[in-house]
Design an enzyme around this catalytic site. Structure first.
Site, PDB file in Angstrom:
ATOM      1  CG  ASP A  32      17.464  -5.097 -18.077  1.00 52.07           C
ATOM      2  OD1 ASP A  32      16.361  -4.885 -17.552  1.00 52.07           O
ATOM      3  OD2 ASP A  32      17.645  -5.988 -18.942  1.00 52.07           O
ATOM      4  CB  ILE A  33      20.566  -9.564 -18.410  1.00 48.20           C
ATOM      5  CG1 ILE A  33      21.662 -10.543 -18.797  1.00 48.20           C
ATOM      6  CG2 ILE A  33      19.213  -9.970 -18.979  1.00 48.20           C
ATOM      7  CD1 ILE A  33      21.477 -11.922 -18.179  1.00 48.20           C
ATOM      8  CG  ASN A  94       7.098  -2.286 -17.891  1.00 48.11           C
ATOM      9  OD1 ASN A  94       6.631  -1.239 -18.327  1.00 48.11           O
ATOM     10  ND2 ASN A  94       8.233  -2.792 -18.331  1.00 48.11           N
ATOM     11  N   GLY A 100       3.661  -5.122 -20.006  1.00 51.71           N
ATOM     12  CA  GLY A 100       5.014  -5.513 -20.385  1.00 51.71           C
ATOM     13  C   GLY A 100       5.844  -6.088 -19.257  1.00 51.71           C
ATOM     14  CD  GLN A 101       5.392  -7.008 -13.121  1.00 51.53           C
ATOM     15  OE1 GLN A 101       4.215  -6.659 -13.060  1.00 51.53           O
ATOM     16  NE2 GLN A 101       6.128  -7.234 -12.043  1.00 51.53           N
ATOM     17  CG  HIS A 107      11.541  -4.683 -12.152  1.00 47.72           C
ATOM     18  ND1 HIS A 107      10.693  -5.760 -12.015  1.00 47.72           N
ATOM     19  CD2 HIS A 107      11.525  -4.357 -13.466  1.00 47.72           C
ATOM     20  CE1 HIS A 107      10.192  -6.075 -13.196  1.00 47.72           C
ATOM     21  NE2 HIS A 107      10.680  -5.234 -14.094  1.00 47.72           N
ATOM     22  CG  HIS A 109      12.658  -0.974 -16.356  1.00 43.60           C
ATOM     23  ND1 HIS A 109      13.359  -1.920 -17.083  1.00 43.60           N
ATOM     24  CD2 HIS A 109      11.496  -1.575 -16.017  1.00 43.60           C
ATOM     25  CE1 HIS A 109      12.638  -3.030 -17.177  1.00 43.60           C
ATOM     26  NE2 HIS A 109      11.504  -2.851 -16.534  1.00 43.60           N
TER      27      HIS A 109
HETATM   28  P1  5GP Z   1       9.945  -6.130 -17.004  1.00 43.10           P
HETATM   29  O1  5GP Z   1       9.702  -6.569 -18.426  1.00 43.10           O
HETATM   30  O2  5GP Z   1       9.387  -7.154 -16.027  1.00 43.10           O
HETATM   31  O3  5GP Z   1       9.504  -4.737 -16.688  1.00 43.10           O
HETATM   32  O4  5GP Z   1      11.514  -6.088 -16.818  1.00 43.10           O
HETATM   33  C1  5GP Z   1      12.272  -7.209 -16.504  1.00 43.10           C
HETATM   34  C2  5GP Z   1      13.698  -6.887 -16.894  1.00 43.10           C
HETATM   35  O5  5GP Z   1      14.549  -7.831 -16.243  1.00 43.10           O
HETATM   36  C3  5GP Z   1      13.968  -6.982 -18.383  1.00 43.10           C
HETATM   37  O6  5GP Z   1      14.421  -5.729 -18.860  1.00 43.10           O
HETATM   38  C4  5GP Z   1      15.028  -8.082 -18.485  1.00 43.10           C
HETATM   39  O7  5GP Z   1      16.008  -7.815 -19.460  1.00 43.10           O
HETATM   40  C5  5GP Z   1      15.634  -8.105 -17.089  1.00 43.10           C
HETATM   41  N1  5GP Z   1      16.150  -9.392 -16.672  1.00 43.10           N
HETATM   42  C6  5GP Z   1      15.518 -10.587 -16.766  1.00 43.10           C
HETATM   43  N2  5GP Z   1      16.294 -11.573 -16.277  1.00 43.10           N
HETATM   44  C7  5GP Z   1      17.439 -10.971 -15.838  1.00 43.10           C
HETATM   45  C8  5GP Z   1      18.632 -11.472 -15.229  1.00 43.10           C
HETATM   46  O8  5GP Z   1      18.797 -12.668 -14.961  1.00 43.10           O
HETATM   47  N3  5GP Z   1      19.583 -10.568 -14.936  1.00 43.10           N
HETATM   48  C9  5GP Z   1      19.445  -9.235 -15.191  1.00 43.10           C
HETATM   49  N4  5GP Z   1      20.474  -8.427 -14.866  1.00 43.10           N
HETATM   50  N5  5GP Z   1      18.329  -8.730 -15.768  1.00 43.10           N
HETATM   51  C10 5GP Z   1      17.347  -9.586 -16.090  1.00 43.10           C
END
Ligand code: 5GP
Ligand code: ZN
Length: 121
Positions: A32-33, A94, A100-101, A107, A109
């Protein structure tokens, strides 16, 4: 959203760089970034699905595979309670913006390397 605009589809295709952890014909995993734990990995199906709420009957095996890959990655990192009962990790999916998605490509986590609290925020 169109798949062509999906950030995780672009990561899977290599159009956006990522730190790859694991890949096979069905699944891609990368760091994750914006990590919220010492280890924060995202495990995604190569097939574009917005979230769990788009899963179909035929995706059951795929989701089982994703969780098996999560188990293997966690073991490789030494997080598995099967290896050491004092260790652990958290898998989070999520599903929808209220939950929180923020990226609408399914995906899982994988969070590890610190104590976790419950309930999550
Ligand atoms: P969500 O909030 O949808 O459950 O999780 C999305 C996740 O994707 C977040 O933790 C966010 O930091 C990660 N993310 C978003 N854009 C990028 C990206 O361009 N590269 C990577 N490696 N992670 C990303
Ligand atoms: Zn996608």
């Amino acid at each position: 959203m169109r798949m062509a605009d999906c950030i995780f589809c672009k990561i899977i295709k290599g159009e956006i760089p990522s730190q790859k952890v694991y890949e096979d014909d069905k699944v891609y995993a990368f760091h994750d970034i914006n990590p919220v734990a010492p280890t924060h990995i995202l495990i995604v199906p190569k097939k574009h699905l917005a979230g769990v709420y788009e899963l179909e009957e035929g995706d059951r095996e795929l989701m089982g595979h994703i969780f098996y890959v999560a188990r293997k990655i966690a073991e490789d990192l030494g997080f598995s309670p099967a290896q050491d009962p004092t260790r652990g990790y958290r898998l989070v999916v999520n599903s929808g913006s209220q939950a929180g998605q923020t990226v609408f490509h399914l995906h899982v986590h994988l969070l590890g390397g610190r104590e976790m609290t419950w309930p999550p925020g």
